[in-house]
Enzyme design. Structure first.
Site, short mmCIF file in Angstrom:
data_model
loop_
_atom_site.label_atom_id
_atom_site.label_comp_id
_atom_site.label_asym_id
_atom_site.label_seq_id
_atom_site.Cartn_x
_atom_site.Cartn_y
_atom_site.Cartn_z
N HIS A 166 19.23 60.76 29.62
CA HIS A 166 19.00 59.44 29.40
C HIS A 166 20.11 58.55 29.92
CE1 HIS A 166 18.06 55.36 27.86
NE2 HIS A 166 16.85 55.97 27.13
N GLU A 197 19.44 55.71 32.50
CA GLU A 197 20.16 54.60 32.69
C GLU A 197 21.42 55.16 33.11
OE1 GLU A 197 19.76 52.53 29.05
OE2 GLU A 197 17.68 52.52 28.99
N HIS A 229 10.03 58.64 28.69
CA HIS A 229 10.86 58.83 30.00
C HIS A 229 10.38 59.99 30.88
CE1 HIS A 229 13.59 55.68 29.46
NE2 HIS A 229 13.91 55.86 28.07
CO CO Z 1 15.20 54.84 26.83
#
Ligand code: CO
Length: 289
Positions: A166, A197, A229
């Site tokens: 993530h 990210e 995701h």
């Molecule tokens: Co997220």
């Protein structure tokens, strides 16, 4: 007379302390609203229920909880779950973070727990919080081995693997993800880890992946669940998904959407973190005051 007073006092003191300490476990994840992501969450819950009488799951994401409530599949917040466990008579609470890294989401969980304790002092005799998945080099070694062992059997030795973590540019998460990326690549030079990210983006990996000469690229999430995701940013049909970008470079994406919670050794690590939890947010040592 003195003896009687002492006896009465002992009775009062005894009555004030619950006769039996009751232990409960609260599992806390960011959350997911996708049914396809449930096997990972369910497997973790199942393993904890095999070892504990009282186990409850909470999600920290308000958006996800609201969505699930609208769909008739409510999941409690950390605050509501702590209140419920107290009502059910739990006195020794263990809270297990299902986060990957002791980063911002985990720090937020600790703040939520402290807030509840301060609001209702004396309710729990202890509240021990278990660390997330990756807090030590030993954890990282174990996770690297477990994830590599979970790759599909039809992966050929020269097939590349891209893991999607993530990432988060708030807090120390990016440093832990960078360490994980290095550890995977050191163990198997055909394996890369990048994040949705934060500082370890896929832009850094794609050129190196292409230069490696790999023809097939297995895609697997490095998150507890294979949720939004994994299904969209990693393997989705949109032009900017990692699968589409790999395809555009002439390689074949091979999605293998399995959350970390579906890997038995990963669940075992969480269980051991709960077992070995030492941070007690109710009973801080004198030196911490
Ligand atoms: Co997220």
């Amino acid at each position: 007379m003195k003896k009687l007073v002492a006896f009465a006092l002992a009775c009062v003191l005894f009555a004030a302390v619950p006769a039996f300490a009751r232990t409960g476990v609260l599992l806390v994840a960011f959350g997911t609203s996708m049914d396809t992501a449930r096997p990972a969450i369910d497997a973790i819950e199942r393993d904890y229920k095999a070892a504990n009488d009282t186990v409850l799951m909470a999600f920290t994401s308000d958006i996800i909880r609201k969505k699930l409530a609208r769909e008739g599949k409510p999941v409690l917040s950390v605050n509501a779950a702590m209140n419920k466990l107290a009502e059910d008579g739990v006195t020794e609470l263990r809270i297990q973070s299902l986060h990957i890294a002791p980063a911002e989401e985990y720090a937020q969980l600790e703040r939520m727990v402290v807030k509840n304790i301060v609001k209702h002092p004396g309710r729990f005799q202890s509240v021990k919080v278990g660390y997330p998945l990756l807090v030590s080099s030993a954890d990282l070694d174990a996770v690297v081995d477990a994830v590599l062992a979970s790759l599909p059997k039809d992966r050929r030795p020269d097939d590349a693997v891209v893991l999607m973590g993530h990432g988060n540019d708030r807090g120390p998460g990016d440093l832990i993800m960078a360490a994980a990326a290095n550890a995977f690549h050191a163990k198997d030079p055909h394996v890369w880890l990048a994040t949705v990210e934060g500082a370890n983006g896929f832009d850094n990996v794609l050129p190196r992946l292409k230069a490696s000469g790999a023809k097939r690229v297995w895609l697997q999430p490095f998150m507890i669940v294979a949720g939004d995701h994994a299904n969209n940013d990693l393997a989705g049909p949109e032009e900017d998904s990692w699968a589409s970008r790999i395809k555009a470079e002439g390689m074949t994406p091979m999605p293998h959407l399995k959350g970390l919670g579906e890997i038995k050794a990963v669940r075992g690590l969480f269980l051991s973190h709960t077992e070995n939890a030492v941070i007690d947010l109710v009973n801080t040592k004198k030196s911490d005051d």
